[in-house]
Design a protein around this motif. Structure first.
Motif, PDB file in Angstrom:
ATOM      1  N   GLY A  63       0.892  -1.199  -0.047  1.00  0.00           N
ATOM      2  CA  GLY A  63      -0.107  -0.041   0.073  1.00  0.00           C
ATOM      3  C   GLY A  63       0.735   1.197   0.062  1.00  0.00           C
ATOM      4  N   ALA A  64       2.012   1.079  -0.141  1.00  0.00           N
ATOM      5  CA  ALA A  64       3.019   2.396  -0.257  1.00  0.00           C
ATOM      6  C   ALA A  64       3.939   2.455  -1.415  1.00  0.00           C
ATOM      7  CB  ALA A  64       3.604   2.644   1.190  1.00  0.00           C
ATOM      8  N   ASP A  65       4.249   3.560  -2.081  1.00  0.00           N
ATOM      9  CA  ASP A  65       5.510   3.512  -2.912  1.00  0.00           C
ATOM     10  C   ASP A  65       6.700   4.043  -1.894  1.00  0.00           C
ATOM     11  OD1 ASP A  65       3.725   3.525  -4.879  1.00  0.00           O
ATOM     12  OD2 ASP A  65       3.692   5.348  -5.495  1.00  0.00           O
ATOM     13  N   GLU A  66       7.872   3.535  -2.860  1.00  0.00           N
ATOM     14  CA  GLU A  66       9.157   3.414  -2.060  1.00  0.00           C
ATOM     15  C   GLU A  66      10.004   4.150  -3.112  1.00  0.00           C
ATOM     16  OE1 GLU A  66      12.393   1.710   0.869  1.00  0.00           O
ATOM     17  OE2 GLU A  66      10.740   0.273  -0.115  1.00  0.00           O
ATOM     18  N   ALA A  67      10.568   5.443  -2.778  1.00  0.00           N
ATOM     19  CA  ALA A  67      11.446   6.212  -3.649  1.00  0.00           C
ATOM     20  C   ALA A  67      13.058   5.802  -3.168  1.00  0.00           C
ATOM     21  CB  ALA A  67      11.343   7.580  -3.871  1.00  0.00           C
ATOM     22  N   VAL A  99      17.601   8.153  -8.883  1.00  0.00           N
ATOM     23  CA  VAL A  99      16.731   7.884  -8.197  1.00  0.00           C
ATOM     24  C   VAL A  99      15.661   6.633  -8.969  1.00  0.00           C
ATOM     25  CG1 VAL A  99      14.315   8.997  -7.614  1.00  0.00           C
ATOM     26  CG2 VAL A  99      16.249  10.043  -7.355  1.00  0.00           C
ATOM     27  N   GLN A 100      14.866   5.885  -8.170  1.00  0.00           N
ATOM     28  CA  GLN A 100      14.216   4.942  -8.874  1.00  0.00           C
ATOM     29  C   GLN A 100      13.134   4.646  -7.666  1.00  0.00           C
ATOM     30  OE1 GLN A 100      14.095   3.330 -11.688  1.00  0.00           O
ATOM     31  NE2 GLN A 100      15.588   4.441 -12.500  1.00  0.00           N
ATOM     32  N   VAL A 101      11.758   4.750  -8.236  1.00  0.00           N
ATOM     33  CA  VAL A 101      10.804   4.354  -7.356  1.00  0.00           C
ATOM     34  C   VAL A 101      10.164   2.904  -7.776  1.00  0.00           C
ATOM     35  CG1 VAL A 101       8.236   5.256  -6.964  1.00  0.00           C
ATOM     36  CG2 VAL A 101      10.126   6.634  -7.479  1.00  0.00           C
ATOM     37  N   VAL A 102       9.874   2.199  -6.359  1.00  0.00           N
ATOM     38  CA  VAL A 102       9.049   0.979  -6.397  1.00  0.00           C
ATOM     39  C   VAL A 102       7.791   1.211  -6.131  1.00  0.00           C
ATOM     40  CG1 VAL A 102       9.111  -1.230  -5.298  1.00  0.00           C
ATOM     41  CG2 VAL A 102      11.373  -0.107  -5.683  1.00  0.00           C
ATOM     42  N   CYS A 121      15.584   6.085   1.723  1.00  0.00           N
ATOM     43  CA  CYS A 121      14.266   5.712   1.001  1.00  0.00           C
ATOM     44  C   CYS A 121      13.278   6.183   1.620  1.00  0.00           C
ATOM     45  CB  CYS A 121      14.227   4.114   1.477  1.00  0.00           C
ATOM     46  SG  CYS A 121      15.449   2.967   0.543  1.00  0.00           S
ATOM     47  N   CYS A 122      12.396   6.790   0.860  1.00  0.00           N
ATOM     48  CA  CYS A 122      11.238   7.842   1.192  1.00  0.00           C
ATOM     49  C   CYS A 122      10.170   6.900   0.933  1.00  0.00           C
ATOM     50  CB  CYS A 122      11.087   8.930   0.704  1.00  0.00           C
ATOM     51  SG  CYS A 122      12.538  10.063   1.144  1.00  0.00           S
ATOM     52  N   VAL A 123       8.991   6.761   1.755  1.00  0.00           N
ATOM     53  CA  VAL A 123       7.763   5.750   1.720  1.00  0.00           C
ATOM     54  C   VAL A 123       6.657   6.757   1.753  1.00  0.00           C
ATOM     55  CG1 VAL A 123       6.556   3.792   2.389  1.00  0.00           C
ATOM     56  CG2 VAL A 123       9.142   3.721   2.405  1.00  0.00           C
ATOM     57  N   GLY A 124       5.797   6.691   1.109  1.00  0.00           N
ATOM     58  CA  GLY A 124       4.585   7.321   1.202  1.00  0.00           C
ATOM     59  C   GLY A 124       3.349   6.550   0.727  1.00  0.00           C
ATOM     60  N   PRO A 125       2.191   6.301   1.405  1.00  0.00           N
ATOM     61  CA  PRO A 125       2.157   6.559   2.810  1.00  0.00           C
ATOM     62  C   PRO A 125       3.313   6.233   3.577  1.00  0.00           C
ATOM     63  CG  PRO A 125       0.024   5.933   2.171  1.00  0.00           C
ATOM     64  CD  PRO A 125       1.110   5.604   0.937  1.00  0.00           C
TER      65      PRO A 125
END
Length: 136
Positions: A63-67, A99-102, A121-125
């Protein structure tokens, strides 16, 4: 060149369950409601260090994207595939491609191509271990 032990001590990192070392830098006080209806911090950010020979085991954040953002050190290979195991790909994170987003629910793993790779690593939410699943 800095050594991994120096970085671990200087940055105050601790072992991460998936492998490597980490420290949480930010947890947003703002709350958002995820697709599951549960409230989470809007955003979280960590430092993540992978030394030579260590791997970030296959895992996913539900439920969250990770950059992932490369900060310093060797190229980091970031592997990812869809939640059903299809569409395997590998991206190299380095100064030329930092930068890559999972996307949410995708499986991911990583390894350093040298002495170490330091990333953010940044995660949102925002990340919560309740939403973290490691492959068995």
């Amino acid at each position: 060149m800095r050594t991994t032990q120096t970085l671990i001590q200087h940055l105050g990192l601790k072992p991460h369950p998936e492998g490597g070392w980490y420290r949480e830098l930010h947890r947003s006080p703002d709350q958002v409601q995820g697709q599951d209806g549960v409230e989470r911090s809007a955003l979280t950010a960590i430092l993540f260090l992978l030394p030579a020979g260590a791997v970030s085991c296959w895992h996913r954040v539900i439920g969250a994207d990770e950059a992932w953002t490369h900060i310093e050190g060797a190229t980091l290979e970031l592997f990812q595939c869809e939640a059903d195991g299809t569409a395997l790909r590998c991206d190299a994170l380095n100064a030329s491609n930092p930068v890559q987003v999972v996307t949410a629910n995708a499986w991911q793993a990583a390894r350093s191509c040298g002495e170490y790779s330091l990333v953010s690593c940044c995660v949102g939410p925002g990340f919560d271990f309740c939403d973290f699943e490691m492959a068995r």
